[in-house]
Scaffold this motif. Structure first.
Motif, mmCIF file in Angstrom:
data_model
loop_
_atom_site.group_PDB
_atom_site.id
_atom_site.type_symbol
_atom_site.label_atom_id
_atom_site.label_comp_id
_atom_site.label_asym_id
_atom_site.label_seq_id
_atom_site.Cartn_x
_atom_site.Cartn_y
_atom_site.Cartn_z
ATOM 1 N N ALA A 1 9.107 -3.542 -3.602
ATOM 2 C CA ALA A 1 9.369 -2.223 -3.057
ATOM 3 C C ALA A 1 10.280 -1.543 -3.796
ATOM 4 O O ALA A 1 9.925 -0.096 -4.357
ATOM 5 C CB ALA A 1 9.982 -2.097 -1.499
ATOM 6 N N ASN A 2 11.475 -1.990 -4.348
ATOM 7 C CA ASN A 2 12.277 -1.397 -5.211
ATOM 8 C C ASN A 2 11.395 -1.054 -6.605
ATOM 9 O O ASN A 2 11.669 0.062 -7.189
ATOM 10 C CB ASN A 2 13.334 -1.996 -5.755
ATOM 11 N N LEU A 3 10.712 -1.923 -7.085
ATOM 12 C CA LEU A 3 9.858 -1.752 -8.557
ATOM 13 C C LEU A 3 9.123 -0.808 -8.219
ATOM 14 O O LEU A 3 8.962 0.156 -9.137
ATOM 15 C CB LEU A 3 9.485 -3.089 -8.786
ATOM 16 N N LEU B 1 8.488 3.001 -10.083
ATOM 17 C CA LEU B 1 7.094 3.490 -10.861
ATOM 18 C C LEU B 1 6.724 4.851 -9.926
ATOM 19 O O LEU B 1 6.137 5.537 -10.553
ATOM 20 C CB LEU B 1 6.045 2.483 -10.611
ATOM 21 N N ALA B 2 6.709 4.830 -8.802
ATOM 22 C CA ALA B 2 6.404 6.014 -8.101
ATOM 23 C C ALA B 2 7.141 7.299 -8.498
ATOM 24 O O ALA B 2 6.565 8.308 -8.613
ATOM 25 C CB ALA B 2 6.574 5.871 -6.460
ATOM 26 N N ALA B 3 8.541 6.988 -8.649
ATOM 27 C CA ALA B 3 9.400 8.002 -8.960
ATOM 28 C C ALA B 3 8.894 8.785 -10.193
ATOM 29 O O ALA B 3 8.692 9.742 -10.542
ATOM 30 C CB ALA B 3 10.730 7.794 -9.003
ATOM 31 N N ILE C 1 3.267 8.786 -2.235
ATOM 32 C CA ILE C 1 2.496 8.514 -0.920
ATOM 33 C C ILE C 1 1.757 7.145 -1.121
ATOM 34 O O ILE C 1 1.830 6.300 -0.238
ATOM 35 C CB ILE C 1 1.503 9.724 -0.738
ATOM 36 N N VAL C 2 1.083 7.073 -2.351
ATOM 37 C CA VAL C 2 0.327 5.629 -2.497
ATOM 38 C C VAL C 2 1.017 4.558 -2.576
ATOM 39 O O VAL C 2 0.929 3.627 -1.643
ATOM 40 C CB VAL C 2 -0.626 5.334 -3.825
ATOM 41 N N VAL C 3 2.399 4.654 -3.146
ATOM 42 C CA VAL C 3 3.340 3.389 -3.172
ATOM 43 C C VAL C 3 3.775 3.092 -1.456
ATOM 44 O O VAL C 3 4.001 2.121 -1.329
ATOM 45 C CB VAL C 3 4.447 3.668 -4.392
ATOM 46 N N GLY C 4 4.146 4.256 -0.910
ATOM 47 C CA GLY C 4 4.471 3.981 0.444
ATOM 48 C C GLY C 4 3.618 3.254 1.356
ATOM 49 O O GLY C 4 3.893 2.379 1.932
ATOM 50 N N ALA D 1 4.057 -0.527 2.739
ATOM 51 C CA ALA D 1 3.938 -0.700 4.408
ATOM 52 C C ALA D 1 2.876 -1.906 4.424
ATOM 53 O O ALA D 1 3.234 -2.467 5.546
ATOM 54 C CB ALA D 1 3.517 0.837 4.858
ATOM 55 N N VAL D 2 1.668 -1.601 3.884
ATOM 56 C CA VAL D 2 0.579 -2.943 4.038
ATOM 57 C C VAL D 2 1.095 -4.132 3.894
ATOM 58 O O VAL D 2 1.161 -5.024 4.479
ATOM 59 C CB VAL D 2 -0.565 -2.492 3.011
#
Length: 87
Positions: free
Chosen positions: A34-36, A40-42, A55-58, A62-63
């Motif tokens: 999640a941290n990585l 990447l999302a940022a 949104i995609v990474v979130g 979650a999945v």
């Protein structure tokens, strides 16, 4: 991230010892991923000037958490049943 990686490394040796250590290892692994993914999302949000990478990474995180949670719960139920039948 560094602290999570250190914990993950320490727990790796004990991940098969019992359910408590296994679940801690599983969720430490999720924390690292999640941290990585957040980093990447940022970068994706900054480059694309869009919220979609976040949104995609979130959703993916979650999945992953839900999948691993179900696996740990199934193992806990199985272990509980084994202990009850041994009595």
């Amino acid at each position: 991230l560094v602290a999570n990686l250190a914990c993950l490394r320490l727990l790796r040796v004990h991940r098969r010892d019992d359910l408590n250590l296994r679940s801690r290892w599983v969720f430490s692994r999720v924390d690292v991923l999640a941290n990585l993914a957040t980093i990447l999302a940022a970068a994706g949000v900054w480059i694309l000037r869009s919220a979609w990478p976040d949104i995609v990474v979130g959703v993916l995180v979650a999945v992953l958490v839900l999948r691993d949670s179900v696996a740990v719960l199934r193992e806990a139920v199985s272990e509980n049943r084994s202990l009850r039948s041994a009595k």
